[in-house]
Write an enzyme that holds these catalytic residues in place. Sequence first.
Site: not given
Length: 235
Positions: A23, A27, A46, A90-91, A93, A206-207, A220
């Site tokens: 996302g 990253r 963008r 897609r990679i 969290s 991640s949570d 993370r």
Amino acid sequence: MNIPTPHNKAKAGDIAKTVLMPGDPLRAKFIAENYLEDVVCFNTVRNMLGFTGKYKGKTVSVMGSGMGMASIGIYSYELYNFYDVDNIIRIGSAGGIADNIMLRDIVIGMGASTNSNYAAQYKLPGTFAPIADFGLLRKAVETGEKLGIKTVVGNILSSDTFYDDNKEANLLWKKMNVLCVEMEAAALYMNAARAGKKALCILTISDHVFTGEALSAEDRQNTFRDMMEIALEIA
């Protein structure tokens, strides 16, 4: 040809057949700088950074998707339909929902339930079930086993809302054995299905929605490497 697009300045041949999509565009930059060789940046429009390089001799691209189904819907549609991309992985969290999902777990989305109206555009006479490509899914599980990385496979939730006014929503999804919540996979899976292409979503927890546990920024980065390496190996 419909390229370059208003969102992607890449030209024909700039993007590999397989694209990894975190996302966060930063990253994508991290992956390009730490894993790829002979890297070329193909997009800065963008600030949605995109790169192509070599991983163990294979040509691989990595590009940010932004947050939410509207954003990944645009970028993945263009990659599949305008840039002749075959596979998008897609990679990202995710927040854990199920009791057996722990921080740092790697979850692979076999299916992506959603509260989105994204599928309405197809005017289907029923409910569409967005699912991953089985070939990519199987490779990801097998690669995780080879690397000694535990993966959990199951149903995930792609939500249109990060701040949901219905405070019971996640509990209701939990009752249906949904593993975790993220915001993009369902749109990616639908775009792939419509284009006759392949998609997979690999997530790092991640949570946790119900326990309140959360990884630090350092955790993370270190944990997300496992997810990145699985994706790169199957690219």
